[in-house]
Scaffold this active site. Sequence first.
Site, short mmCIF file in Angstrom:
data_model
loop_
_atom_site.label_atom_id
_atom_site.label_comp_id
_atom_site.label_asym_id
_atom_site.label_seq_id
_atom_site.Cartn_x
_atom_site.Cartn_y
_atom_site.Cartn_z
N ASP A 1 -88.83 14.16 -16.65
CA ASP A 1 -89.98 14.60 -17.45
C ASP A 1 -89.92 16.12 -17.61
OD1 ASP A 1 -92.59 15.42 -18.21
OD2 ASP A 1 -93.45 13.60 -17.34
N HIS B 1 -91.51 11.74 -20.33
CA HIS B 1 -92.98 11.78 -20.42
C HIS B 1 -93.51 10.78 -21.46
CE1 HIS B 1 -96.56 13.97 -19.17
NE2 HIS B 1 -96.99 14.03 -20.42
N SER C 1 -100.80 11.38 -18.21
CA SER C 1 -100.78 12.83 -18.39
C SER C 1 -102.20 13.40 -18.32
CB SER C 1 -100.05 13.16 -19.70
OG SER C 1 -99.69 14.51 -19.73
#
Length: 280
Positions: free
Chosen positions: A226, A259, A150
């Site tokens: 996600d 995620h 991320s």
Amino acid sequence: MTLTKVSSAKVAGGWHQQFSHSATSTACAMRFAIFLPPQAGPNNPVPVVYWLSGLTCTDENFMQKAGAFKKAAELGLAIVAPDTSPRGDGVADDPEGSYDFGLGAGFYVNATQQPFAKHYQMYTYVVEELPALIEANFPVTSQRAISGHSMGGHGALMIALRNPSLFSSVTAFSPIAHPTECPWGVKAFTGYLGEDKKIWTQYDSTLLMQNKSTGPAALVDQGDADNFLQQQLKPEHLQQAAKQSGYPLTLRMQAGYDHSYFFISSFIDEHLAFHAQRFG
Ligand SMILES: CC(=O)Oc1ccc2c(C)cc(=O)oc2c1
């Protein structure tokens, strides 16, 4: 440079340890974690994979949740995980205390704006100070790879693209692929770098990749379940940039994954193998 040992535990035949040290670049105490595989020793230095974590994380999340130690031990790889921002007394935070700016959200850039410029120098810390410290104090070679999740996936890609002679490969999970065009990135870059969008371009993986046909081999995994995919992550922009320049990027959409670290732990072995193959 004095390293203070914070913890030490044997795992997968090797060692997980945490250290703190006084960092010059960030002008504060920084903590990092290192995994040393069983075969690492003064007569057998091993290559290093640097792991950059995401928003709200510290040096601990990856080490505790990714399940990377057995594969890293098998492949003979050290893993180093720095913190995600400077911390401590006197380190500025977001006045609103949000999770996506300030403490835990350094975005791996060198801040130019006040009150962040003094301590938020995470780019220099990760590219220069930390590797020099690791190579001076642990049984490792100067072979380096970089990976992240991320915000840390953004950091890993951007740092590898800007420093092709320092990193032989780069992998990322769910990276913030085009930070100059998503809310997390625009907020962070405005706060750390100011309003001039020309300055932002040096920290944007999609913009960097658009103009590079060679560099460290890149592997990106992205879950299609996600929640942040469309608004924040935009991996298709990175893919389009690679297509345009001819950059060696493999982007894999992984069905059903979100995620979280459940996703990372499902594919981390493949990312470590990707790096090991490039170390040769
Ligand atoms: C431990 C963990 O789950 O870390 C985590 C959760 C969420 C996020 C988000 C939303 C963004 C990011 O950059 O990192 C991140 C890390």
